[in-house]
Design a protein around this motif. Structure first.
Motif, mmCIF file in Angstrom:
data_model
loop_
_atom_site.group_PDB
_atom_site.id
_atom_site.type_symbol
_atom_site.label_atom_id
_atom_site.label_comp_id
_atom_site.label_asym_id
_atom_site.label_seq_id
_atom_site.Cartn_x
_atom_site.Cartn_y
_atom_site.Cartn_z
ATOM 1 N N GLN A 178 0.825 -1.202 0.000
ATOM 2 C CA GLN A 178 0.000 0.000 0.000
ATOM 3 C C GLN A 178 0.861 1.254 0.000
ATOM 4 O O GLN A 178 0.650 2.182 -0.788
ATOM 5 C CB GLN A 178 -0.905 -0.006 1.234
ATOM 6 C CG GLN A 178 -1.682 1.263 1.454
ATOM 7 C CD GLN A 178 -1.312 1.952 2.762
ATOM 8 O OE1 GLN A 178 -1.894 2.974 3.096
ATOM 9 N NE2 GLN A 178 -0.356 1.421 3.486
ATOM 10 N N GLY A 179 1.868 1.296 0.879
ATOM 11 C CA GLY A 179 2.726 2.467 0.966
ATOM 12 C C GLY A 179 3.492 2.730 -0.318
ATOM 13 O O GLY A 179 3.648 3.881 -0.745
ATOM 14 N N GLN A 229 8.721 0.891 8.576
ATOM 15 C CA GLN A 229 7.433 0.308 8.939
ATOM 16 C C GLN A 229 7.636 -0.560 10.181
ATOM 17 O O GLN A 229 8.520 -1.398 10.233
ATOM 18 C CB GLN A 229 6.865 -0.531 7.791
ATOM 19 C CG GLN A 229 5.459 -1.040 8.086
ATOM 20 C CD GLN A 229 4.792 -1.614 6.850
ATOM 21 O OE1 GLN A 229 4.831 -1.013 5.780
ATOM 22 N NE2 GLN A 229 4.185 -2.773 6.979
ATOM 23 N N SER A 237 11.208 4.093 -1.052
ATOM 24 C CA SER A 237 10.755 2.709 -0.874
ATOM 25 C C SER A 237 11.578 2.000 0.191
ATOM 26 O O SER A 237 11.040 1.263 1.026
ATOM 27 C CB SER A 237 10.844 1.954 -2.203
ATOM 28 O OG SER A 237 10.005 2.541 -3.171
ATOM 29 N N GLY A 285 2.826 5.955 -2.397
ATOM 30 C CA GLY A 285 3.996 6.815 -2.504
ATOM 31 C C GLY A 285 4.331 7.135 -3.949
ATOM 32 O O GLY A 285 4.674 8.277 -4.290
ATOM 33 N N PHE A 322 10.428 3.270 3.547
ATOM 34 C CA PHE A 322 9.178 2.625 3.961
ATOM 35 C C PHE A 322 9.449 1.230 4.523
ATOM 36 O O PHE A 322 8.867 0.832 5.539
ATOM 37 C CB PHE A 322 8.224 2.511 2.769
ATOM 38 C CG PHE A 322 7.544 3.793 2.385
ATOM 39 C CD1 PHE A 322 7.773 4.969 3.080
ATOM 40 C CD2 PHE A 322 6.672 3.832 1.318
ATOM 41 C CE1 PHE A 322 7.146 6.154 2.730
ATOM 42 C CE2 PHE A 322 6.029 5.007 0.951
ATOM 43 C CZ PHE A 322 6.271 6.170 1.657
#
Length: 246
Positions: A66-67, A196, A189, A71, A192
């Motif tokens: 999802q991120g 996370q 990326s 993004g 993230f």
């Protein structure tokens, strides 16, 4: 995201795919194929799956997907604004360049701008975008326990595409020109993936006493110096941190 919360987060029963499909078609994309739609579908799958005994690793990989999609959507939309803001895309900066090839001038100035002004602050960490995303950020490990291995084929393929790597790692994630979308996404990326479930981002901002005052509409009684706490390691240690167990 706000609309998603209104539509799905107050439900007492698990929503079905048909409702999500209607939501995406009405609020996001008619063809269901844009990056934002893909990201929201991954959020929905993680959300619904969490109520159906999905493992933490399965859920977190969906949230990572999802991120990445969202993004990419965001950074794509920002591209023209970044083009206009970085020095290399202001013609006047290159008028004294010794050759007529202003492309080299733009590349040079964008590299300088990336090194000097494009930094990310996450929790207690300052990341220089012209350097690889640091390793060992999780008590010596690169990633959270739930994201050490990307077993979800879509998560692996998407991360590989973003990092432009076949063997996923944090090396070569630095950006030399923040104006270039591929370089931004390569760095973002990796960020993230690393952050996370990081303790700096998953702890309580307020103590139990502060939280009680806020919830009972007595925030005026808070010490002005403690109205907002930066969520660093000390804050997490004092107020508790999310450990993936509840």
């Amino acid at each position: 995201y706000a609309r998603y919360g209104v539509e799905f987060c107050g439900n007492t029963t698990i929503p079905d795919d048909a409702k999500m499909a209607r939501f995406v078609k009405e609020y996001v994309s008619a063809d269901d194929q844009c990056d934002l739609a893909k990201g929201l579908w991954s959020l929905y799958q993680a959300h619904v799956g969490a109520a159906q005994s999905m493992s933490f690793s399965e859920r977190d990989q969906l949230l990572l997907i999802q991120g990445l999609y969202v993004g990419l959507e965001e950074q794509t939309r920002l591209q023209s604004f970044i083009n206009e803001s970085l020095p290399g895309y202001m013609v006047q900066w290159c008028r004294f360049w010794p050759t007529r090839n202003v492309t080299k001038c733009r590349e040079f100035l964008n590299k300088i701008a990336t090194e000097l002004i494009v930094h990310l602050f996450i929790g207690s960490h300052r990341l220089n975008t012209d350097e690889d995303v640091p390793s060992g950020m999780h008590n010596g490990s690169n990633f959270s326990l739930f994201l050490t291995k990307l077993a979800n084929p879509e998560a692996y393929a998407l991360m590989a595409a973003m990092l432009n790597q076949t063997t996923l790692q944090l090396k070569n994630t630095a950006a030399s020109d923040w104006n270039i979308l591929a370089q931004r996404m390569r760095f973002i990326s990796a960020v993230f993936w690393v952050f996370q479930d990081h303790e700096d981002l998953n702890c309580y901002l307020f103590s139990a006493e502060q939280d009680l005052l806020i919830r009972t509409d007595q925030s005026d009684k808070l010490d002005p110096q403690s109205w907002f706490q930066i969520c660093d390691r000390d804050c997490c240690a004092a107020n508790g941190r999310w450990d993936g167990l509840n």
